[in-house]
Design a protein around this motif. Structure first.
Motif, PDB file in Angstrom:
ATOM      1  N   CYS A 162      21.239  41.909  28.078  1.00 32.37           N
ATOM      2  CA  CYS A 162      21.569  40.700  28.832  1.00 32.37           C
ATOM      3  C   CYS A 162      23.054  40.353  28.708  1.00 32.37           C
ATOM      4  CB  CYS A 162      20.716  39.524  28.359  1.00 32.37           C
ATOM      5  SG  CYS A 162      18.975  39.625  28.844  1.00 32.37           S
ATOM      6  N   GLY A 163      23.614  40.643  27.537  1.00 33.54           N
ATOM      7  CA  GLY A 163      25.028  40.375  27.340  1.00 33.54           C
ATOM      8  C   GLY A 163      25.927  41.243  28.203  1.00 33.54           C
ATOM      9  N   ARG A 164      25.375  42.333  28.703  1.00 35.00           N
ATOM     10  CA  ARG A 164      26.137  43.228  29.575  1.00 35.00           C
ATOM     11  C   ARG A 164      25.451  43.362  30.932  1.00 35.00           C
ATOM     12  NH1 ARG A 164      28.002  48.027  25.333  1.00 35.00           N
ATOM     13  NH2 ARG A 164      28.390  46.623  23.565  1.00 35.00           N
ATOM     14  N   ALA A 165      24.833  42.257  31.364  1.00 36.19           N
ATOM     15  CA  ALA A 165      24.087  42.255  32.627  1.00 36.19           C
ATOM     16  C   ALA A 165      24.963  42.733  33.780  1.00 36.19           C
ATOM     17  CB  ALA A 165      23.561  40.854  32.919  1.00 36.19           C
ATOM     18  N   GLY A 166      24.371  43.561  34.633  1.00 31.93           N
ATOM     19  CA  GLY A 166      25.096  44.102  35.761  1.00 31.93           C
ATOM     20  C   GLY A 166      25.771  45.423  35.478  1.00 31.93           C
ATOM     21  N   GLY A 167      25.931  45.736  34.189  1.00 29.84           N
ATOM     22  CA  GLY A 167      26.508  47.011  33.792  1.00 29.84           C
ATOM     23  C   GLY A 167      25.435  47.889  33.166  1.00 29.84           C
ATOM     24  N   VAL A 168      25.778  49.130  32.946  1.00 31.41           N
ATOM     25  CA  VAL A 168      24.840  50.076  32.351  1.00 31.41           C
ATOM     26  C   VAL A 168      25.170  50.257  30.875  1.00 31.41           C
ATOM     27  CG1 VAL A 168      23.938  52.430  32.414  1.00 31.41           C
ATOM     28  CG2 VAL A 168      24.592  51.286  34.541  1.00 31.41           C
ATOM     29  N   VAL A 169      24.142  50.137  30.027  1.00 30.52           N
ATOM     30  CA  VAL A 169      24.304  50.389  28.596  1.00 30.52           C
ATOM     31  C   VAL A 169      23.660  51.735  28.293  1.00 30.52           C
ATOM     32  CG1 VAL A 169      23.938  49.514  26.261  1.00 30.52           C
ATOM     33  CG2 VAL A 169      24.144  47.904  28.176  1.00 30.52           C
ATOM     34  N   ASP A 170      24.460  52.702  27.856  1.00 34.88           N
ATOM     35  CA  ASP A 170      23.921  54.038  27.646  1.00 34.88           C
ATOM     36  C   ASP A 170      23.147  54.119  26.337  1.00 34.88           C
ATOM     37  OD1 ASP A 170      25.756  55.072  25.408  1.00 34.88           O
ATOM     38  OD2 ASP A 170      27.214  54.505  26.934  1.00 34.88           O
ATOM     39  N   ARG A 171      22.351  55.174  26.204  1.00 38.75           N
ATOM     40  CA  ARG A 171      21.472  55.331  25.048  1.00 38.75           C
ATOM     41  C   ARG A 171      22.255  55.390  23.737  1.00 38.75           C
ATOM     42  NH1 ARG A 171      16.316  57.229  25.730  1.00 38.75           N
ATOM     43  NH2 ARG A 171      15.610  57.406  27.887  1.00 38.75           N
TER      44      ARG A 171
END
Length: 224
Positions: A162-171
């Motif tokens: 949620c803190g990086r909503a709109g972006g992709v968080v990789d594994r």
């Protein structure tokens, strides 16, 4: 910073206590789950390092009972059991991290610092996205005003996304941020925890959804 060490092996417990004391921490060491429960009922701790193979009450059970009291301090489990199932069971019991024996003391202190840093940063934040509110002080998630029960790891993962909503968080980032590294844990645990969150967070009510970005990681998006 005050740390509770729960270890019934005298040699190992003494080693951990001396090492953490040398790092500047105040250490309280006990040898059983019952003694640990008594300690947390009467003293405030910043973190607990708990051996899994304790007499009478396992570290898993101790962790679960600590969480049932509402105590949210970080918990680091120490164990020689290193199967994926054991690690998942430990994390589901409410632990924040899992360190497999034998370990280098430098790794233990690095894990302790990371957990304390995360706790300190998280305690200052309340994050709102869509109809979801994440209260880092109490590790509480509410959706449209209703509390949703989540484990500490589930909370940390949802907060990261949620803190990086709109972006992709990789594994790799998820494993490093939530599990403090990629070398000691099966990457599939990320998929398992995403599945747990999807079952608990109704996207229609929450106003957000967790999206799989194939071959990369995950993203949180607002729903219409």
């Amino acid at each position: 910073m005050k740390i509770l060490v729960v270890e019934d092996d005298e040699q190992m417990g003494s080693l951990i206590e001396r090492g953490l004391t040398a790092e500047g921490y105040e250490v309280r060491r006990v040898a059983s789950g019952m003694d640990a429960l008594i300690a947390v009922a009467h003293e405030d701790f910043n973190l607990a390092a708990i051996d899994v193979m304790l007499p009478q009450m396992s570290g898993f059970e101790l962790c679960r009972r600590i969480r049932e009291t509402g105590i949210t301090m970080p918990v680091l489990l120490l164990t020689a059991r290193d199967t994926v199932e054991d690690r998942v069971f430990g994390l589901d019991s409410g632990a924040d991290d899992y360190l497999t024996k034998p370990f280098a003391f430098a790794e233990l202190t690095a894990r302790v610092r990371a957990l304390l840093r995360r706790q300190s940063m998280g305690a200052q934040l309340t994050l709102e996205l869509g109809n979801v509110v994440l209260d880092s002080r109490d590790l509480r998630v509410s959706v449209s005003g209703h509390t949703v029960a989540v484990s500490p790891k589930e909370f940390a993962l949802l907060r990261l996304l949620c803190g990086r909503a709109g972006g992709v968080v990789d594994r790799t980032t998820i494993l490093e941020e939530i599990w403090d590294g990629t070398s000691h844990i099966d990457p599939n645990i990320v998929d398992q925890y995403i599945s747990y969150l999807r079952r608990k967070i109704d996207s229609t009510l929450a106003g957000i959804r967790i999206v799989t970005v194939r071959g990369t990681g995950y993203s949180v998006e607002l729903t219409e």
